[in-house]
Scaffold this motif. Sequence first.
Motif, PDB file in Angstrom:
ATOM      1  N   ALA A 140       0.823  -1.205   0.000  1.00 20.87           N
ATOM      2  CA  ALA A 140       0.000   0.000   0.000  1.00 20.87           C
ATOM      3  C   ALA A 140       0.859   1.258   0.000  1.00 20.87           C
ATOM      4  CB  ALA A 140      -0.923  -0.007   1.217  1.00 20.87           C
ATOM      5  N   GLU A 141       1.951   1.244   0.764  1.00 17.76           N
ATOM      6  CA  GLU A 141       2.800   2.435   0.871  1.00 17.76           C
ATOM      7  C   GLU A 141       3.566   2.717  -0.417  1.00 17.76           C
ATOM      8  OE1 GLU A 141       5.320   1.600   4.121  1.00 17.76           O
ATOM      9  OE2 GLU A 141       3.742   1.765   5.655  1.00 17.76           O
ATOM     10  N   ARG A 142       4.106   1.680  -1.020  1.00 19.14           N
ATOM     11  CA  ARG A 142       5.025   1.874  -2.141  1.00 19.14           C
ATOM     12  C   ARG A 142       4.350   1.791  -3.502  1.00 19.14           C
ATOM     13  NH1 ARG A 142       9.384   4.207  -0.261  1.00 19.14           N
ATOM     14  NH2 ARG A 142      10.378   3.585  -2.202  1.00 19.14           N
ATOM     15  N   LYS A 143       3.273   0.998  -3.617  1.00 17.43           N
ATOM     16  CA  LYS A 143       2.636   0.786  -4.916  1.00 17.43           C
ATOM     17  C   LYS A 143       1.154   1.156  -4.937  1.00 17.43           C
ATOM     18  CE  LYS A 143       6.177  -1.164  -7.084  1.00 17.43           C
ATOM     19  NZ  LYS A 143       6.781  -0.620  -8.326  1.00 17.43           N
ATOM     20  N   GLU A 144       0.611   1.580  -3.782  1.00 17.38           N
ATOM     21  CA  GLU A 144      -0.809   1.900  -3.655  1.00 17.38           C
ATOM     22  C   GLU A 144      -1.692   0.705  -4.038  1.00 17.38           C
ATOM     23  OE1 GLU A 144      -1.639   5.462  -5.823  1.00 17.38           O
ATOM     24  OE2 GLU A 144      -0.435   6.727  -4.509  1.00 17.38           O
ATOM     25  N   ILE A 145      -1.217  -0.489  -3.678  1.00 15.69           N
ATOM     26  CA  ILE A 145      -1.986  -1.719  -3.890  1.00 15.69           C
ATOM     27  C   ILE A 145      -2.717  -2.039  -2.602  1.00 15.69           C
ATOM     28  CG2 ILE A 145      -1.837  -4.183  -4.395  1.00 15.69           C
ATOM     29  CD1 ILE A 145       0.659  -3.611  -6.031  1.00 15.69           C
ATOM     30  N   ARG A 146      -4.044  -2.149  -2.675  1.00 15.86           N
ATOM     31  CA  ARG A 146      -4.863  -2.339  -1.481  1.00 15.86           C
ATOM     32  C   ARG A 146      -5.294  -3.804  -1.372  1.00 15.86           C
ATOM     33  NH1 ARG A 146      -7.002   2.075  -4.023  1.00 15.86           N
ATOM     34  NH2 ARG A 146      -8.918   0.921  -4.541  1.00 15.86           N
ATOM     35  N   ALA A 147      -4.374  -4.665  -0.983  1.00 12.49           N
ATOM     36  CA  ALA A 147      -4.715  -6.065  -0.727  1.00 12.49           C
ATOM     37  C   ALA A 147      -5.436  -6.135   0.618  1.00 12.49           C
ATOM     38  CB  ALA A 147      -3.457  -6.925  -0.700  1.00 12.49           C
ATOM     39  N   PRO A 148      -6.645  -6.680   0.689  1.00 16.99           N
ATOM     40  CA  PRO A 148      -7.438  -6.634   1.928  1.00 16.99           C
ATOM     41  C   PRO A 148      -6.827  -7.489   3.039  1.00 16.99           C
ATOM     42  CG  PRO A 148      -8.536  -7.974   0.270  1.00 16.99           C
ATOM     43  CD  PRO A 148      -7.367  -7.339  -0.409  1.00 16.99           C
ATOM     44  N   LEU A 149      -6.448  -6.847   4.141  1.00 14.65           N
ATOM     45  CA  LEU A 149      -5.751  -7.545   5.213  1.00 14.65           C
ATOM     46  C   LEU A 149      -6.673  -8.439   6.044  1.00 14.65           C
ATOM     47  CD1 LEU A 149      -3.228  -8.080   6.899  1.00 14.65           C
ATOM     48  CD2 LEU A 149      -3.725  -5.988   8.189  1.00 14.65           C
ATOM     49  N   VAL A 150      -7.888  -7.989   6.321  1.00 12.39           N
ATOM     50  CA  VAL A 150      -8.762  -8.738   7.229  1.00 12.39           C
ATOM     51  C   VAL A 150      -9.041 -10.149   6.719  1.00 12.39           C
ATOM     52  CG1 VAL A 150     -11.047  -8.826   8.283  1.00 12.39           C
ATOM     53  CG2 VAL A 150      -9.788  -6.660   8.220  1.00 12.39           C
ATOM     54  N   PRO A 151      -9.545 -10.331   5.483  1.00 16.69           N
ATOM     55  CA  PRO A 151      -9.763 -11.712   5.023  1.00 16.69           C
ATOM     56  C   PRO A 151      -8.469 -12.500   4.890  1.00 16.69           C
ATOM     57  CG  PRO A 151     -10.075 -10.165   3.214  1.00 16.69           C
ATOM     58  CD  PRO A 151      -9.957  -9.352   4.459  1.00 16.69           C
ATOM     59  N   LEU A 152      -7.364 -11.813   4.593  1.00 13.32           N
ATOM     60  CA  LEU A 152      -6.088 -12.511   4.502  1.00 13.32           C
ATOM     61  C   LEU A 152      -5.648 -13.025   5.871  1.00 13.32           C
ATOM     62  CD1 LEU A 152      -4.077 -10.234   2.032  1.00 13.32           C
ATOM     63  CD2 LEU A 152      -4.833 -12.582   1.632  1.00 13.32           C
ATOM     64  N   ALA A 153      -5.769 -12.189   6.908  1.00 12.06           N
ATOM     65  CA  ALA A 153      -5.348 -12.599   8.249  1.00 12.06           C
ATOM     66  C   ALA A 153      -6.226 -13.736   8.771  1.00 12.06           C
ATOM     67  CB  ALA A 153      -5.399 -11.406   9.196  1.00 12.06           C
ATOM     68  N   VAL A 154      -7.543 -13.595   8.629  1.00 16.35           N
ATOM     69  CA  VAL A 154      -8.458 -14.647   9.095  1.00 16.35           C
ATOM     70  C   VAL A 154      -8.248 -15.928   8.295  1.00 16.35           C
ATOM     71  CG1 VAL A 154     -10.872 -15.312   9.356  1.00 16.35           C
ATOM     72  CG2 VAL A 154     -10.149 -12.977   9.919  1.00 16.35           C
ATOM     73  N   GLY A 155      -8.173 -15.796   6.978  1.00 13.05           N
ATOM     74  CA  GLY A 155      -7.965 -16.972   6.139  1.00 13.05           C
ATOM     75  C   GLY A 155      -6.606 -17.604   6.353  1.00 13.05           C
ATOM     76  N   GLY A 156      -5.581 -16.775   6.586  1.00 10.72           N
ATOM     77  CA  GLY A 156      -4.248 -17.309   6.831  1.00 10.72           C
ATOM     78  C   GLY A 156      -4.191 -18.131   8.102  1.00 10.72           C
ATOM     79  N   ALA A 157      -4.799 -17.615   9.176  1.00 14.63           N
ATOM     80  CA  ALA A 157      -4.855 -18.383  10.422  1.00 14.63           C
ATOM     81  C   ALA A 157      -5.631 -19.682  10.222  1.00 14.63           C
ATOM     82  CB  ALA A 157      -5.494 -17.532  11.519  1.00 14.63           C
ATOM     83  N   ALA A 158      -6.722 -19.606   9.457  1.00 10.97           N
ATOM     84  CA  ALA A 158      -7.523 -20.806   9.192  1.00 10.97           C
ATOM     85  C   ALA A 158      -6.724 -21.837   8.408  1.00 10.97           C
ATOM     86  CB  ALA A 158      -8.792 -20.429   8.432  1.00 10.97           C
ATOM     87  N   MET A 159      -5.892 -21.390   7.464  1.00  9.69           N
ATOM     88  CA  MET A 159      -5.066 -22.322   6.691  1.00  9.69           C
ATOM     89  C   MET A 159      -4.126 -23.117   7.592  1.00  9.69           C
ATOM     90  SD  MET A 159      -3.758 -20.482   3.217  1.00  9.69           S
ATOM     91  CE  MET A 159      -4.650 -18.992   2.830  1.00  9.69           C
TER      92      MET A 159
END
Length: 338
Positions: free
Chosen positions: A118-137
């Motif tokens: 987000a800081e360097r490329k202004e890419i907004r990858a959604p953190l909330v589903p990634l964090a929840v899904g990552g823990a679930a994985m």
Amino acid sequence: MPIVPDRGGDQDDQGAARWSGPLFHDAQEPPAPSPEHGSEPAHGPARGDAGTTPGEQPTVPPAPQRKRAGRDLRAAIGVGLGLGVVIAVSLFVQKVLFLGVITVAVVVGLWELTSRLAERKEIRAPLVPLAVGGAAMVVAGYLRGAEGAWVAMALTTLAVLVWRMTEPPDNYLRDVTAGIFAAFYVPFLATFVALMLAADGDGPQRVLTFLVLTVVSDTGAYAVGWKFGKHRLAPRISPGKTREGMLGAIVFAVVAGALCTHFLIDGGTWWQGLILGFAVAVSATLGDLGESMIKRDLGIKDMGSLLPGHGGIMDRLDSLLPTAPVVWLLLVIFVGAG
């Protein structure tokens, strides 16, 4: 986690890390001072026999600089030892505790990666589903095996696609692509550590073997490259890595692999450890180079600053993440899933 200073930093021709100059070696060096900034003109006052003007002290060439590490070595070792204690205690006291360590590392790593995007490329990858899904994985991989990890990965991908729909459609494809990449790169690869942990009997020993071989590979590359490195391995990606360092990583890792498989892995033999060590040295180096490519593209030196002397969590996971599936697969082939 590796406790040696990061091998991804710039180094001089002798392999010593150098942080005082440009961020990368292919960056432009500052121009030399021009005559109007205090330099002598080409045909200035006559100089004496010692090459100086009257009253001027002779110029003494600077002493050659000694090789030095690019980071605070004391902080790096202290933090690394602290992490090692946390990992060892959680790994051999209760498997669930170590599963929590993996989950925390995954969530923090995702936060660092998405923040830098987000800081360097202004890419907004959604953190909330990634964090929840990552823990679930991670949890699904431990409880349900590889099939559970794949199902959690698929659901995380779907969650990223839907979550991003709540924002304007501009750059939707770019953002969800980055989100899916982050889901695969951090939590999915980390799931293979949970798969090793879940093995009956020697699960913790498999994880310990994986960690030891990665640390030894990094240490061998750093030590040999710093002392003997002259031929750069991938100068456009990571100028600090040398072919000599790569050879050191292989030698250290195959020796450690033979010892670990013989003494730690149920049914393992020394020759399997040679293959395992070689594979770890290659995968760890490729993982290091892969994150170096990401950081160069983003124009940063570290993914974060959470760990003094090390950078961020992702700067410590770079060689671990791609190595996890390699070690898991080879151990399954050699001695079974456990």
